[in-house]
Scaffold this motif. Structure first.
Motif, PDB file in Angstrom:
ATOM      1  N   TYR A 173       0.803  -1.230   0.000  1.00 36.28           N
ATOM      2  CA  TYR A 173       0.000   0.000   0.000  1.00 36.28           C
ATOM      3  C   TYR A 173       0.836   1.280   0.000  1.00 36.28           C
ATOM      4  CZ  TYR A 173      -4.224  -2.732   0.798  1.00 36.28           C
ATOM      5  OH  TYR A 173      -5.269  -3.609   0.664  1.00 36.28           O
ATOM      6  N   ASN A 184      -1.927   0.700   5.843  1.00 37.11           N
ATOM      7  CA  ASN A 184      -2.300   1.471   4.658  1.00 37.11           C
ATOM      8  C   ASN A 184      -1.303   2.551   4.290  1.00 37.11           C
ATOM      9  OD1 ASN A 184      -4.678  -0.007   4.580  1.00 37.11           O
ATOM     10  ND2 ASN A 184      -5.777   1.487   5.818  1.00 37.11           N
ATOM     11  N   SER A 206      -5.599  -0.462   8.967  1.00 38.81           N
ATOM     12  CA  SER A 206      -6.978  -0.400   8.508  1.00 38.81           C
ATOM     13  C   SER A 206      -7.974  -0.411   9.661  1.00 38.81           C
ATOM     14  CB  SER A 206      -7.270  -1.596   7.588  1.00 38.81           C
ATOM     15  OG  SER A 206      -7.051  -2.816   8.271  1.00 38.81           O
TER      16      SER A 206
END
Length: 625
Positions: free
Chosen positions: A523, A569, A585
């Protein structure tokens, strides 16, 4: 000749006029002297009359009425049998006989008396008045009472009906008896009074500010119990700093439950402040959709500031040149501005109109200098806007990114973008299809503004989630290197093509190297701002990987499982390059201290040059050229 005669005639007239003036002045002077002589004579007569009256008053025989002449006063005077000798009276008779010749003079002199005026010098002395000092008991016994003390005293007076005793009165009344009501217990507040105090804005602000100060002091990691006399026994732990340590974890169950961290940024002025943005909580419809929390490493249990938004916050950062301002991009396309000196709501925001973004804003950055800078934002529809922070009513400029020669669609769905160091006009964008394109804000070097359709950086097979250029620091410039992360489980290293070599035909540019250690979506990937060869990445398995290109390009030097299966993330290095923050998350923010791993050596830059040269060589099997 006529002029000379006329001149002589004028001179003669002037001489005659001067002579008349001298003669008039002499006459006035003589008249003044005569008046002075007459005045002195009259004064002598008056002095004699005053002396006679004084003698008569001393001997006790006063005249019955004032006499106009000296002879009359002498004739009406009656001698008294006082101790006045006869020889003293003889001169008086002599003067009385001579007086009739002078009887009429005094009245005329008094009517024509001309005063004699003169100039006198005065000495003015300014002396300040003497200060009067009065003793007051309050000079030594005065005390400053706070609002709380005043409130307690008023409540005590209302309960007992007796005013409080001031200091120095010793609790005694006029009769000298001690007041037995002095030790009255405090009055208990009613539920209504207690609730009104606890819910007042003034009390809540005071309690919030003071409790933050106490928590910062209690969270200080300084060991005040250190014994400095046994320092030799602690030398065995000097190498412990090489391991990555968890500094703290930020989470507030009341605020960020069921929310995901969407972006993070460290404060450019206060190194202990870190902001984190969050999306909406689908389980709580009454809570604000978007949140931005400012965390403090010295305040672990709750955020320093809480900011709200009417839409999910997809990107956020501190203003580079205004440390009190926080900028956020939302899912609705608005750009909002918060101020740490104001309340939780935005102080400025862009209108929901076609003049700005109408799609989610996924990327933003500040470019320029202190005196001339812009906020550049990009949304998923390919629109790039430049803003002035003090005027968010409409963008300063807009740029719609399109790819006319694309085989499928001309739209460019931007997911992230990045500017090289010290660059304000040229940037690179990552797209949902996995390609990276170079774009220009303005026309330059014969190219139009927008996407450069001839250069395509192709290497990923999925959406690009992160793009980061190498920071400009150290003796060697590596600002043409950048990293990209993607949902294809890889991180790729790229080198920017020289802008001076414009391509005349479409070409594909391959990455220098692909890092394929991850086993899930990657990510984010970020360069270290301190170490030239160090970068980190986070993936969907909750793992933080640290790569050192000078040590090994195939596997990371540190693989740290941060969460228990929750995806990470975002990744953000602090300004000093010593700490790294990652957001998950489930709303958690983790801070790690890298210790000696983040400290570079002097030869790191030259060694990275050799590593990049090896990756670019055609003989390297890992090269994509």
């Amino acid at each position: 000749m006529l002029s000379i005669d006329k001149r002589k005639e004028e001179l003669e007239k002037k001489r005659a006029k001067l002579a008349e003036l001298r003669r008039a002045r002499e006459e006035r002077k003589a008249a003044l002297q005569d008046a002075v002589h007459r005045d002195s004579g009259a004064g002598h007569i008056r002095d004699r009359r005053d002396i006679d009256e004084l003698v008569a008053s001393l001997v006790g025989d006063k005249p019955s009425s004032p006499t106009p002449s000296l002879s009359a006063s002498r004739s009406t005077a009656t001698p008294s049998p006082g101790p006045v000798s006869q020889p003293a009276a003889a001169p008086d008779k002599t003067h009385v006989e001579e007086a009739p010749a002078e009887t009429a003079a005094p009245a005329e002199v008094e009517e024509k008396y001309v005063p004699s005026l003169g100039v006198s010098d005065f000495l003015i002395i300014d002396v300040a008045p003497k200060e009067v000092v009065k003793y007051n008991k309050e000079i030594q016994t005065m005390e400053i009472m706070t609002d709380t003390e005043d409130l307690d005293r008023n409540w005590g007076e209302q309960a007992t009906g007796t005013p409080e005793v001031a200091d120095g009165d010793d609790g005694k009344d006029e009769t000298g008896s001690v007041d037995s009501e002095l030790n009255v217990p405090p009055v208990e507040l009613s539920d209504t009074e207690r609730k009104s105090i606890l819910t007042s804005d003034r009390f809540r602000d005071f309690f919030d500010h003071s409790s933050k100060l106490m928590e910062r002091a209690l969270n200080d990691s300084y060991d005040f119990m250190t014994d400095y006399t046994i320092g030799d026994t602690q030398t065995a732990d000097l190498g412990a700093g090489t391991d990555v340590k968890t500094v703290c974890t930020f989470f507030d169950d009341r605020l960020v439950r069921n929310r995901c961290v969407t972006d993070m940024d460290w404060s450019p002025k206060y190194p202990e402040l870190l902001l984190a943005s969050y999306n909406k909580n689908v389980m709580a419809v009454n809570e604000p959709d978007g949140l931005v929390l400012v965390w403090n490493t010295h305040l672990r249990e709750r955020p320093e500031f809480v900011f709200h938004s009417q839409s999910d916050v997809t990107a956020a950062q501190f203003s580079e040149f205004h440390p009190n301002l926080i900028i956020g991009g939302t899912y609705s396309g608005q750009v909002v501005l918060w101020d740490t000196r104001a309340k939780s709501l935005p102080v400025l925001k862009t209108p929901l109109s076609a003049a700005g973004h109408t799609h989610p804003v996924h990327a933003m950055t500040m470019v320029g200098t202190q005196n001339a800078h812009n906020l550049v934002t990009a949304s998923s529809d390919g629109l790039v806007c430049a803003w002035q922070l003090d005027m968010l009513a409409q963008p300063q400029e807009t740029l719609d990114l399109i790819h006319p020669s694309h085989p499928k669609t001309d739209e460019v769905a931007v997911t992230t973008f990045g500017f090289p160091a010290n660059e304000t006009t040229t940037f690179w964008v990552g797209t949902e299809e996995g390609n990276v394109y170079q774009a220009n804000r303005y026309e330059r070097a014969g190219t139009k503004a927008g996407i450069n359709p001839n250069d395509t950086y192709k290497g990923h097979y999925g959406m690009i989630t992160g793009l980061d250029f190498h920071p400009l620091h150290g003796p060697v410039d590596f600002s043409d290197l950048y990293l990209t992360s993607s949902v294809d489980w890889t991180v790729k290293l790229w080198r920017v093509k020289s802008l001076t070599k414009a391509a005349t035909a479409p070409q594909t540019i391959a990455p220098l190297y692909s890092f394929e250690h991850a086993i899930d979506y990657v990510y984010d990937a970020r360069w270290s701002p301190l170490h030239p060869a160090l970068f980190g990445s986070v993936d969907g398995m909750g793992t933080l990987d640290l790569y050192n290109l000078n040590t090994d390009v195939e596997v990371p030097i540190v693989t740290l499982p941060v969460t228990n299966g929750k995806a990470l993330n975002k990744l953000k290095w602090d300004r000093e390059g010593q700490k790294i923050a990652s957001g998950s998350s489930d709303g958690h923010v983790y801070i790690h201290d890298l210790g000696e791993i983040a400290q570079p050596h002097n030869e790191e830059w030259s060694q990275l040059q050799r590593t990049i040269a090896e990756l670019e060589s055609a003989d390297n099997p890992s090269s994509y050229h």
